[in-house]
Structure formats: structure tokens, C-alpha cells
Motif scaffolding. Structure first.
Motif, PDB file in Angstrom:
ATOM      1  N   ASN A   1       1.272  -1.122  -0.076  1.00  0.00           N
ATOM      2  CA  ASN A   1      -0.167  -0.198  -0.404  1.00  0.00           C
ATOM      3  C   ASN A   1       1.307   0.764   0.162  1.00  0.00           C
ATOM      4  O   ASN A   1       1.791   1.545   0.620  1.00  0.00           O
ATOM      5  CB  ASN A   1      -0.977  -0.313   1.126  1.00  0.00           C
ATOM      6  N   GLU A   2       0.526   2.051  -0.879  1.00  0.00           N
ATOM      7  CA  GLU A   2       1.633   3.457  -1.181  1.00  0.00           C
ATOM      8  C   GLU A   2       1.266   4.286  -0.438  1.00  0.00           C
ATOM      9  O   GLU A   2       2.206   4.829   0.223  1.00  0.00           O
ATOM     10  CB  GLU A   2       1.691   3.276  -2.638  1.00  0.00           C
ATOM     11  N   ASP A   3       0.623   4.521   0.829  1.00  0.00           N
ATOM     12  CA  ASP A   3       0.064   5.382   1.338  1.00  0.00           C
ATOM     13  C   ASP A   3       0.790   4.778   2.633  1.00  0.00           C
ATOM     14  O   ASP A   3       1.587   5.606   3.607  1.00  0.00           O
ATOM     15  CB  ASP A   3      -1.119   5.228   1.718  1.00  0.00           C
ATOM     16  N   TYR A   4       0.463   3.947   3.179  1.00  0.00           N
ATOM     17  CA  TYR A   4       1.655   3.430   4.213  1.00  0.00           C
ATOM     18  C   TYR A   4       2.969   3.711   4.436  1.00  0.00           C
ATOM     19  O   TYR A   4       3.127   3.688   5.178  1.00  0.00           O
ATOM     20  CB  TYR A   4       1.456   1.961   4.220  1.00  0.00           C
ATOM     21  N   VAL A   5       3.704   3.176   2.998  1.00  0.00           N
ATOM     22  CA  VAL A   5       4.957   3.678   1.829  1.00  0.00           C
ATOM     23  C   VAL A   5       5.229   4.726   3.058  1.00  0.00           C
ATOM     24  O   VAL A   5       6.650   5.338   4.017  1.00  0.00           O
ATOM     25  CB  VAL A   5       5.425   2.757   1.455  1.00  0.00           C
ATOM     26  N   LEU A   6       4.145   5.537   2.112  1.00  0.00           N
ATOM     27  CA  LEU A   6       4.411   6.878   2.293  1.00  0.00           C
ATOM     28  C   LEU A   6       4.745   7.356   3.713  1.00  0.00           C
ATOM     29  O   LEU A   6       5.346   8.660   4.645  1.00  0.00           O
ATOM     30  CB  LEU A   6       3.543   7.550   1.423  1.00  0.00           C
ATOM     31  N   GLU A   7       3.561   7.162   4.693  1.00  0.00           N
ATOM     32  CA  GLU A   7       3.638   7.370   6.176  1.00  0.00           C
ATOM     33  C   GLU A   7       4.540   6.836   6.579  1.00  0.00           C
ATOM     34  O   GLU A   7       5.062   7.086   8.129  1.00  0.00           O
ATOM     35  CB  GLU A   7       2.370   6.770   6.518  1.00  0.00           C
ATOM     36  N   ILE A   8       5.408   5.768   6.487  1.00  0.00           N
ATOM     37  CA  ILE A   8       6.050   5.382   7.535  1.00  0.00           C
ATOM     38  C   ILE A   8       8.017   6.414   7.328  1.00  0.00           C
ATOM     39  O   ILE A   8       8.143   6.757   8.073  1.00  0.00           O
ATOM     40  CB  ILE A   8       6.979   3.824   6.655  1.00  0.00           C
ATOM     41  N   ALA A   9       7.768   6.845   5.559  1.00  0.00           N
ATOM     42  CA  ALA A   9       8.824   7.075   5.379  1.00  0.00           C
ATOM     43  C   ALA A   9       8.850   9.123   5.883  1.00  0.00           C
ATOM     44  O   ALA A   9       9.932   9.440   6.812  1.00  0.00           O
ATOM     45  CB  ALA A   9       8.986   7.290   4.059  1.00  0.00           C
ATOM     46  N   ARG A  10       7.095   9.366   5.895  1.00  0.00           N
ATOM     47  CA  ARG A  10       7.137  10.885   7.071  1.00  0.00           C
ATOM     48  C   ARG A  10       7.311  10.793   8.482  1.00  0.00           C
ATOM     49  O   ARG A  10       8.434  11.755   9.208  1.00  0.00           O
ATOM     50  CB  ARG A  10       6.030  10.754   6.851  1.00  0.00           C
TER      51      ARG A  10
ATOM     52  N   ASN B   1       9.295   7.848  10.130  1.00  0.00           N
ATOM     53  CA  ASN B   1      10.823   7.153  10.715  1.00  0.00           C
ATOM     54  C   ASN B   1      12.025   7.925   9.951  1.00  0.00           C
ATOM     55  O   ASN B   1      12.825   8.313  10.485  1.00  0.00           O
ATOM     56  CB  ASN B   1      10.456   6.428   9.966  1.00  0.00           C
ATOM     57  N   TYR B   2      12.069   8.742   8.417  1.00  0.00           N
ATOM     58  CA  TYR B   2      13.047   9.427   7.386  1.00  0.00           C
ATOM     59  C   TYR B   2      12.854  10.923   7.863  1.00  0.00           C
ATOM     60  O   TYR B   2      13.694  10.843   6.083  1.00  0.00           O
ATOM     61  CB  TYR B   2      12.914   7.962   6.031  1.00  0.00           C
ATOM     62  N   PHE B   3      11.477  11.149   8.497  1.00  0.00           N
ATOM     63  CA  PHE B   3      11.299  12.944   7.827  1.00  0.00           C
ATOM     64  C   PHE B   3      11.457  13.355   6.484  1.00  0.00           C
ATOM     65  O   PHE B   3      12.107  14.241   5.762  1.00  0.00           O
ATOM     66  CB  PHE B   3      12.523  13.246   8.697  1.00  0.00           C
ATOM     67  N   PHE B   4      10.797  12.170   5.089  1.00  0.00           N
ATOM     68  CA  PHE B   4      10.030  12.698   4.036  1.00  0.00           C
ATOM     69  C   PHE B   4       9.209  13.814   3.920  1.00  0.00           C
ATOM     70  O   PHE B   4       8.304  13.461   5.291  1.00  0.00           O
ATOM     71  CB  PHE B   4       9.737  11.212   3.685  1.00  0.00           C
ATOM     72  N   SER B   5       9.054  14.509   3.346  1.00  0.00           N
ATOM     73  CA  SER B   5       8.151  15.802   3.427  1.00  0.00           C
ATOM     74  C   SER B   5       7.259  15.839   2.186  1.00  0.00           C
ATOM     75  O   SER B   5       7.750  15.607   1.390  1.00  0.00           O
ATOM     76  CB  SER B   5       8.972  16.654   3.969  1.00  0.00           C
ATOM     77  N   LYS B   6       5.887  16.269   2.290  1.00  0.00           N
ATOM     78  CA  LYS B   6       5.147  16.312   1.160  1.00  0.00           C
ATOM     79  C   LYS B   6       5.429  18.074   0.790  1.00  0.00           C
ATOM     80  O   LYS B   6       6.248  18.299   1.218  1.00  0.00           O
ATOM     81  CB  LYS B   6       3.889  16.399   1.506  1.00  0.00           C
ATOM     82  N   LYS B   7       5.402  18.040  -0.316  1.00  0.00           N
ATOM     83  CA  LYS B   7       5.603  19.685  -1.097  1.00  0.00           C
ATOM     84  C   LYS B   7       5.186  20.728  -0.406  1.00  0.00           C
ATOM     85  O   LYS B   7       4.289  20.763  -0.349  1.00  0.00           O
ATOM     86  CB  LYS B   7       5.078  19.424  -1.941  1.00  0.00           C
ATOM     87  N   GLY B   8       5.953  21.208   0.269  1.00  0.00           N
ATOM     88  CA  GLY B   8       6.058  23.051   0.443  1.00  0.00           C
ATOM     89  C   GLY B   8       6.060  22.438   2.169  1.00  0.00           C
ATOM     90  O   GLY B   8       5.103  23.241   2.920  1.00  0.00           O
ATOM     91  N   GLU B   9       6.237  21.535   3.150  1.00  0.00           N
ATOM     92  CA  GLU B   9       6.131  21.165   4.590  1.00  0.00           C
ATOM     93  C   GLU B   9       7.297  21.044   5.280  1.00  0.00           C
ATOM     94  O   GLU B   9       8.613  20.788   4.123  1.00  0.00           O
ATOM     95  CB  GLU B   9       5.166  19.584   4.076  1.00  0.00           C
TER      96      GLU B   9
END
Length: 125
Positions: free
Chosen positions: A94-103, A105-113
Motif C-alpha cells: 500500500n503506497e499510502d502506508y509506505v509514505l507514512e512510514i517514510a514521513r 521514520n525518515y523525515f520525508f516531507s510533502k511538497k511545501g511542508e
């Protein structure tokens, strides 16, 4: 007072045959007793060996049963672990779950965040 009575044996063919028959029967009785004693010893030894074998088998069965129970528990744990891994694989697809983990654990941010790291410890200065 007792007197000692002595009786003499009659020396005839009948008495000799009777004595020979008595001796044969006595020897026959002794052979029978010896055979019975030998048979009894064989039976006691056989029963002893079978008893020892049975006890050995029971001990072996108990150890195998214990090993089986341990392996059953291990199998249950491994099946639960397998189910957990399958659930995790399904979630990682599930892509949404992977993005949530990246945000998280790895401080991945959305555009403009913007991400600010907040320390849990109180600074000592």
C-alpha cells in the motif's frame, strides 16, 4: 524307654523291582523339579527383560512427547510470525502506508511542508 526296632529287608525279586521303581520315580521327580526350576528362571528372566524394555520405551516415549510438544509450540510461534510478515507485506504494498512510514521514520516531507525535530530531552544549558 524306647527300643530300637530293626527290620530286615526281604531279598526277593518283587522287592528289588519295587526298589528300582521307587528309585526311577524319585529320579523322575528330581528331573521334573529341575525342569520346573529352570523354566521358572527362564520366565523370571524373560519378564525382567520385557519389563526393562517397557520402561525404556516409556522413557523414550516421554522424551519424544516432550520434544513433540516443544516443536508444536515452535510451529505455532513460527506460524504467527509468518502471518505477521504476510500482513506487513500486504501493508508495504500500500503506497499510502509506505509514505507514512517514510514521513515518520525518515523525515520525508510533502511538497511545501516543513519538518521540525523536537528533542524529548531537556537541554542542560
Amino acid at each position: 524307654m524306647s527300643r530300637k526296632k530293626t527290620v530286615t529287608k526281604i531279598q526277593s525279586d518283587y522287592v528289588k523291582k519295587y526298589d528300582a521303581q521307587q528309585q526311577r520315580q524319585q529320579k523322575k521327580k528330581q528331573r521334573l523339579i529341575r525342569r520346573l526350576v529352570l523354566f521358572s528362571i527362564v520366565v523370571v528372566v524373560a519378564v525382567g527383560v520385557m519389563t526393562m524394555y517397557h520402561m525404556k520405551q516409556r522413557a523414550q516415549y516421554a522424551s519424544k512427547q516432550e520434544e513433540y510438544n516443544q516443536l508444536e509450540e515452535q510451529l505455532t510461534v513460527l506460524q504467527e510470525e509468518k502471518n505477521s510478515f504476510l500482513e506487513e507485506i500486504e501493508l508495504l504494498n500500500n503506497e499510502d502506508y509506505v509514505l507514512e512510514i517514510a514521513r515518520t521514520n525518515y523525515f520525508f516531507s510533502k511538497k511545501g511542508e516543513l519538518i521540525f525535530k523536537i528533542l524529548d530531552e531537556i537541554p542542560s544549558y
